[in-house]
Design a protein around this motif. Structure first.
Motif, mmCIF file in Angstrom:
data_model
loop_
_atom_site.group_PDB
_atom_site.id
_atom_site.type_symbol
_atom_site.label_atom_id
_atom_site.label_comp_id
_atom_site.label_asym_id
_atom_site.label_seq_id
_atom_site.Cartn_x
_atom_site.Cartn_y
_atom_site.Cartn_z
ATOM 1 N N GLY A 185 8.789 61.148 -18.045
ATOM 2 C CA GLY A 185 10.009 61.324 -18.837
ATOM 3 C C GLY A 185 10.803 60.049 -19.016
ATOM 4 O O GLY A 185 11.562 59.925 -19.981
ATOM 5 N N ASN A 186 10.677 59.078 -18.102
ATOM 6 C CA ASN A 186 11.396 57.804 -18.253
ATOM 7 C C ASN A 186 10.522 56.731 -18.893
ATOM 8 O O ASN A 186 10.756 55.533 -18.706
ATOM 9 C CB ASN A 186 11.917 57.322 -16.895
ATOM 10 N N SER A 187 9.484 57.170 -19.609
ATOM 11 C CA SER A 187 8.634 56.310 -20.448
ATOM 12 C C SER A 187 7.647 55.456 -19.668
ATOM 13 O O SER A 187 7.032 54.554 -20.235
ATOM 14 C CB SER A 187 9.486 55.404 -21.350
ATOM 15 N N GLY A 188 7.466 55.688 -18.377
ATOM 16 C CA GLY A 188 6.450 54.962 -17.636
ATOM 17 C C GLY A 188 5.097 55.624 -17.758
ATOM 18 O O GLY A 188 4.933 56.684 -18.360
ATOM 19 N N THR A 189 4.063 54.976 -17.151
ATOM 20 C CA THR A 189 2.702 55.510 -17.155
ATOM 21 C C THR A 189 2.234 55.661 -15.712
ATOM 22 O O THR A 189 2.367 54.733 -14.903
ATOM 23 C CB THR A 189 1.746 54.569 -17.905
ATOM 24 N N ILE A 190 1.697 56.854 -15.378
ATOM 25 C CA ILE A 190 1.184 57.118 -14.043
ATOM 26 C C ILE A 190 -0.306 57.416 -14.130
ATOM 27 O O ILE A 190 -0.822 57.780 -15.192
ATOM 28 C CB ILE A 190 1.938 58.279 -13.357
ATOM 29 N N ARG A 191 -0.992 57.245 -12.980
ATOM 30 C CA ARG A 191 -2.449 57.366 -12.939
ATOM 31 C C ARG A 191 -2.892 58.214 -11.763
ATOM 32 O O ARG A 191 -2.297 58.165 -10.683
ATOM 33 C CB ARG A 191 -3.085 55.978 -12.813
ATOM 34 N N SER A 192 -3.971 58.995 -11.995
ATOM 35 C CA SER A 192 -4.592 59.756 -10.918
ATOM 36 C C SER A 192 -6.097 59.595 -11.010
ATOM 37 O O SER A 192 -6.703 59.861 -12.053
ATOM 38 C CB SER A 192 -4.239 61.247 -10.998
ATOM 39 N N GLY A 193 -6.697 59.174 -9.882
ATOM 40 C CA GLY A 193 -8.145 59.042 -9.838
ATOM 41 C C GLY A 193 -8.828 60.159 -9.092
ATOM 42 O O GLY A 193 -10.043 60.104 -8.859
ATOM 43 N N ASN A 194 -8.054 61.198 -8.713
ATOM 44 C CA ASN A 194 -8.620 62.316 -7.946
ATOM 45 C C ASN A 194 -8.224 63.660 -8.555
ATOM 46 O O ASN A 194 -7.770 64.564 -7.860
ATOM 47 C CB ASN A 194 -8.191 62.244 -6.477
ATOM 48 N N ALA A 195 -8.401 63.761 -9.866
ATOM 49 C CA ALA A 195 -8.186 65.024 -10.588
ATOM 50 C C ALA A 195 -6.770 65.553 -10.421
ATOM 51 O O ALA A 195 -6.543 66.755 -10.359
ATOM 52 C CB ALA A 195 -9.196 66.078 -10.156
#
Length: 623
Positions: free
Chosen positions: A168-178
């Protein structure tokens, strides 16, 4: 294993193949699909192209055919899992198990009021985001489960088996475990994340946002340069070549990873490009109000390259005739125009014959007609399709067309008979085509019936992309199927065959007969609040009462007996503008009163009340 699918918005990667001509200038050609500015294009693993463009459409590249899947203009994302299509409409996830199936809401397990945003598939699991975080759905279940409570996510995509989401604050998050755990990888939105040999690419959303690269599968990112425009709307990577596009400047190409760029807009009717995608052989661009365009990335080699290239001079006669191409064409020309097949997609297409002067080109493909219609050398309606060697096609030419074709021999050639000009006895081929205005008001599965009122010959047409239709009448023995003065009646039918809306009558004049087609429009906009004939009638014990409303409105239904006494009242709440004719959408009465008691046989009156007016219809119970 389930089918792997990832929405990549406007970015598609093709790696590991040796392609000739990728860095050459490309020439765009229209696919004659939906012509409203779209925002998503993506390929499924089976080669089907999906487009969010005035609703949800899919394009079958082999058949060169668009299909309308529904939803008007309110779809924001789409994904595929186990052969089923998932789409988000107004924040609600819907599922379509097959092209023939109806859409069904899939919201179980999502918190009340959550608006889904984004769909991405990894293996046998599909993911969506929302204000409550990220949710997942397995192929063998119909219930969402929370995967990560990471706050509000506005978009979710997948690259290989890695998930990325915008917060929501325009950042990007990542998940490598589904989705089990997430880390923040960039302070702004990274768009169109794709992978090439485990190297990830993307671009930072915003004015002058850089192109980005990650060597550790999206954990850390570095700038590798900038696009040639201050604001881009997406990009495609093909064998290391970059293609970016914008809403105002069309498509630009870089063969050196963004160091230098050049425009590649030849053939585009609009430079407003909202989305792109690429297959093994073609690249597609969705343009503002001009539809989806295609450009070939691989010049196709003629089948018989061992033989010497030949030149054939021949004539397409005036009037309607059968046509077969004498060569695998590399070039086709008249005195006024020359078309190089190696630069124009590699295959002779129906629209090429129209450019040479044909008004109608018809193919019988898998038991159905495919039709292209042209005027003044421009294809204005229908489906584009390949003119394949050793197959026959029906062609209507307004005047003799002297053609020179260069190419390679392919074997047997179908001999074309003498042309038959339209005259007082009529034409042996004719097309009734057009579009339905206000198509968003139509029920799913609606069809069009077109009938020649003189001969009684009739045909049903499915409403395709953009709710267009084309009905072809032919007699290959060259007997007249249409004559000057004939009147065609067009009426809309529901999935169950119920006629609704306003019918349209159109007369065939001398000009239409010579062109071998008529183009028209049919309004599907309801003009008033009205009850339609119920089915069955008489009935026992239940009936369905279709209705139409011109504008979205609160609606109630009241049923009275023959003496005017109130029997049943039903509050339908707010109903959408349009035709409500299917059993899941029409008013349903089970023959009971407000107390739940079965009423007796006889005549009853149904009244609908809306803000836009009321209507009354007579129905009969026969116990």
């Amino acid at each position: 294993m389930g089918t792997r699918w990832a929405w990549i918005v406007a970015a598609t990667v093709l790696a590991g193949s040796s392609r000739i001509g990728v860095t050459q200038d490309i020439v765009w050609e229209p696919t004659y699909g939906p012509a409203i500015h779209g925002t998503r294009l993506c390929f499924a693993p089976d080669g089907t192209l999906y487009a969010l463009n005035s609703g949800l459409h899919r394009y079958l590249p082999r058949e060169r055919q668009w299909q309308y899947l529904g939803f008007g203009s309110s779809v924001t994302d789409v994904g595929l899992l186990g052969g089923a299509v998932y789409a988000i409409r107004n924040g609600v996830v819907h599922r379509k198990a097959s092209p023939e199936a109806r859409w069904a809401v899939v919201q179980e397990g999502l918190p009340a009021g959550v608006r889904a945003s984004g769909l991405a598939t990894v293996g046998e699991v599909i993911f969506t985001g929302g204000r409550e975080g990220v949710f997942s759905l397995r192929d063998d279940t119909r219930e969402w489960t929370v995967t990560g409570r990471v706050g509000w996510t506005t978009r979710i995509v997948a690259a290989e088996s890695v998930l990325f989401a915008h917060t929501g604050n325009s950042g990007t998050i990542r998940s490598g475990n589904a989705g089990a755990s997430w880390i923040r990888v960039w302070d702004r939105r990274i768009e169109d994340i794709v992978a090439v040999d485990s190297v990830f690419y993307g671009w930072e959303y915003g004015t002058n946002g850089p192109l980005l690269e990650s060597l550790d599968r999206g954990v850390s990112w570095d700038s590798i340069g900038y696009a040639p425009l201050p604001w881009i709307s997406g990009f495609v990577i093909v064998d290391g070549d970059f293609y970016v596009h914008s809403w105002q400047h069309g498509v630009y190409h870089s063969a050196d990873r963004g160091i230098s760029w050049k425009p590649v807009n030849s053939g585009l009717l609009s430079l407003g490009v909202g989305a792109m995608a690429a297959s093994d052989t073609d690249i597609y661009a969705d343009t503002a109000n001009s539809g989806v365009f295609r450009a070939s990335l691989v010049p196709r080699t003629p089948a018989d390259t061992a033989s010497a290239e030949r030149r054939v001079d021949y004539q397409i006669p005036a009037g309607m005739s059968l046509y077969s191409t004498p060569l695998h064409a590399t070039r086709i020309a008249t005195d006024a125009r020359s078309i190089d097949m190696t630069r124009a997609g590699g295959a002779l297409m129906a629209h090429h014959l129209i450019q040479l002067g044909s008004s109608v080109v018809i193919s019988l493909d898998s038991g159905r007609f495919r039709t292209a219609i042209g005027r003044d050398g421009v294809m204005v309606f229908g489906e584009d399709f390949a003119i394949e060697p050793s197959r026959g096609y029906v062609v209507n030419a307004l005047a003799p067309i002297d053609v020179t074709m260069d190419g390679f021999p392919h074997g047997a050639v179908i001999e074309a008979p003498e042309a038959t000009l339209a005259n007082a006895t009529g034409a042996w081929g004719f097309v009734v085509a057009g579009h339905v205005e206000g198509a968003a008001t139509l029920p799913m599965g609606a069809r069009l019936r077109v009938a020649n009122m003189r001969t009684g010959q009739a045909a049903l047409a499915d409403l395709g992309a953009g709710r267009e239709f084309a009905v072809t009448f032919t007699d290959l023995t060259r007997g007249a199927v249409v004559a000057e003065g004939d009147v065609f009646r067009l009426e809309l039918l529901s999935r169950d065959g119920l006629a609704f809306g306003r019918e349209r009558l159109t007369r065939v004049g001398a000009a239409e007969l010579r062109q071998a087609h008529v183009l028209l429009s049919l309004s599907a906009r309801p003009d008033a609040a009205r009850l339609l004939p119920n089915y069955p009638n008489p009935f026992n014990p239940e009936t369905w009462i279709p209705f139409q409303v011109a504008d979205s409105s609160q609606m109630t239904v009241h049923i009275y007996d023959a003496r005017g006494r109130a029997v049943r009242a039903m509050d339908l709440g707010v109903v959408d503008s349009g035709f409500h004719v299917d059993r899941g959408d029409a008013v349903h009465w089970d023959g009971r009163n407000d107390a739940g008691e079965s009423v007796g046989s006889g005549v009853y009156h149904v009244e609908m009340r809306t803000r836009g007016g009321s209507d009354v219809r007579r129905i009969v119970i026969a116990r």
